[in-house]
Motif scaffolding. Structure first.
Motif, PDB file in Angstrom:
ATOM      1  N   ALA A  23       0.866  -1.175   0.000  1.00 33.33           N
ATOM      2  CA  ALA A  23       0.000   0.000   0.000  1.00 33.33           C
ATOM      3  C   ALA A  23       0.903   1.225   0.000  1.00 33.33           C
ATOM      4  CB  ALA A  23      -0.932   0.028   1.208  1.00 33.33           C
ATOM      5  N   GLY A  24       0.545   2.225  -0.772  1.00 31.11           N
ATOM      6  CA  GLY A  24       1.370   3.427  -0.826  1.00 31.11           C
ATOM      7  C   GLY A  24       2.793   3.089  -1.224  1.00 31.11           C
ATOM      8  N   ARG A  25       3.748   3.510  -0.403  1.00 26.65           N
ATOM      9  CA  ARG A  25       5.165   3.292  -0.695  1.00 26.65           C
ATOM     10  C   ARG A  25       5.730   2.040  -0.035  1.00 26.65           C
ATOM     11  NH1 ARG A  25       7.900   8.608   1.357  1.00 26.65           N
ATOM     12  NH2 ARG A  25       9.783   7.513   0.630  1.00 26.65           N
TER      13      ARG A  25
ATOM     14  N   HIS B 245      -3.658  -5.735   0.707  1.00 23.61           N
ATOM     15  CA  HIS B 245      -3.079  -5.010   1.835  1.00 23.61           C
ATOM     16  C   HIS B 245      -2.858  -5.858   3.076  1.00 23.61           C
ATOM     17  CE1 HIS B 245      -4.118  -1.732  -0.752  1.00 23.61           C
ATOM     18  NE2 HIS B 245      -5.402  -1.799  -0.504  1.00 23.61           N
TER      19      HIS B 245
ATOM     20  N   ASP C 102      -0.604   2.748   4.337  1.00 19.71           N
ATOM     21  CA  ASP C 102       0.127   3.660   3.456  1.00 19.71           C
ATOM     22  C   ASP C 102       1.602   3.749   3.818  1.00 19.71           C
ATOM     23  OD1 ASP C 102       0.683   5.551   1.507  1.00 19.71           O
ATOM     24  OD2 ASP C 102       0.172   7.212   2.817  1.00 19.71           O
ATOM     25  N   LYS C 103       1.903   3.930   5.120  1.00 17.72           N
ATOM     26  CA  LYS C 103       3.288   4.011   5.572  1.00 17.72           C
ATOM     27  C   LYS C 103       3.501   3.203   6.840  1.00 17.72           C
ATOM     28  CE  LYS C 103       4.645   8.486   3.615  1.00 17.72           C
ATOM     29  NZ  LYS C 103       5.232   9.815   3.925  1.00 17.72           N
TER      30      LYS C 103
END
Length: 329
Positions: free
Chosen positions: A25-27, A123, A152-153
């Protein structure tokens, strides 16, 4: 990220097949194994090194790389003299530490077992494991669920368990982190929101005292370098589980920070001093202090210490712990 696929990750010497899945997810991306619910690899876009220690060959998790990135229990950390008493009955557990104490639930721990995947998304991955009554000397059938998620992080670990008999229960994610990728975390700085810790005897067993960190090498209330401070100690976050809150921050020399948020009442910090030339991810060699473990858990030896937070899971109750490792740059 495409829909996740569970893939073969290797075969153990006894023929068991290990599976793996990439979550993202995200980075952030994480590779999770069905063996031990191990977070084998963790990557953040913008950094060319893994953020955790791991092994490319899953068979190494059975020996030299034991506990790296795994879920450990049924009682994480140490139980003195490999015994405890519940409701007047004394239980003798596996003395796998120094031949006289129990470490991480005994020699045959959840980290060595294949967990059953329940569901998987892009995720998150949920895994289940049952420990039978009497396993390693512990009473009660313990049914464990671990959900490992990539936000996300953040890497989030949700742990839950139920038992059909009163039993000690303390589960933790035993990941080792290296935010720089330099192979030595002594240049990292650490801040811990704890004003007390547990002193240890010569066997690394809590003495029963709860000591103030003020004026000692264990005062991390303000961020400071790890340096050569020898760490394998429990920091007392609270006297009972609490709602998810920030308890510690680790920062590398490259500016990447990791905030630890947890519901747990204890935080074991271990500096990885025992590593000796272990082959790791991306061809790395792990030597002493290659990574830092930040294990959210109950206080060690709590089943033998009435003054410590209660760590007994009883029938009808559900053990629950949530921990987030949040990465910021």
């Amino acid at each position: 990220m495409n829909d996740p696929q569970i893939e073969d990750a290797g075969t153990l010497p006894d023929g068991r097949q290990v599976q793996a899945v990439w979550l993202g997810a995200g980075r952030l991306r994480a590779r999770v194994l069905t063996l031990g619910a191990i977070v084998q690899d963790l990557r953040m876009q913008g950094y060319d090194h893994p953020l955790v220690l791991g092994a490319t060959d899953p068979t190494r998790y059975l020996t030299s790389h034991r506990y790296l990135g795994a879920i450990v229990g049924r009682f994480a950390n140490r139980i003195a003299n490999a015994r405890f008493t519940i409701n007047g009955q004394t239980h003798h557990t596996d003395p796998n530490f120094l031949g006289r104490h129990t470490l991480h639930g005994g020699d045959d721990g959840p980290d060595l077992m294949l967990w059953t995947p329940l569901d998987v998304s892009r995720h998150s991955l949920s895994l289940a494991l049952d420990l039978p009554d009497g396993h390693m000397g512990f009473p009660g059938k313990l049914s464990i669920t671990a959900r490992i998620s990539v936000l996300d992080k953040a890497l989030q670990i949700d742990l839950s368990a139920t038992s059909d008999a009163a039993t000690p229960c303390s589960l933790t994610h035993h990941g080792y982190f290296d935010l720089d990728g330099r192979g030595d975390i002594r240049g990292h700085s650490l801040q811990i929101d704890a004003d007390r810790m547990l002193p240890l005897d010569s066997d690394q067993i809590p003495t029963g005292q709860v000591s103030a960190v003020d004026g000692t090498d264990f005062d991390f209330r303000k961020a400071r370098l790890l340096g050569d401070t020898r760490l394998d100690h429990n920091f007392c976050l609270s006297t009972a589980p609490r709602p998810l809150r920030l308890v510690a921050t680790l920062e590398g020399q490259n500016g990447l920070r990791m905030q630890v948020q947890t519901t747990a009442c204890g935080l074991q910090i271990y500096d990885g001093a025992h590593f000796q030339d272990l082959p790791g991810l991306d061809g790395r060699i792990y030597r002493a202090h290659a990574g830092l473990a930040l294990e959210t858990q109950h206080w060690p030896d709590a089943p033998n210490r009435p003054g410590f937070p209660d760590a007994i899971l009883r029938p009808g109750q559900t053990y629950q712990e949530v921990t987030q490792y949040c990465f910021l740059d």
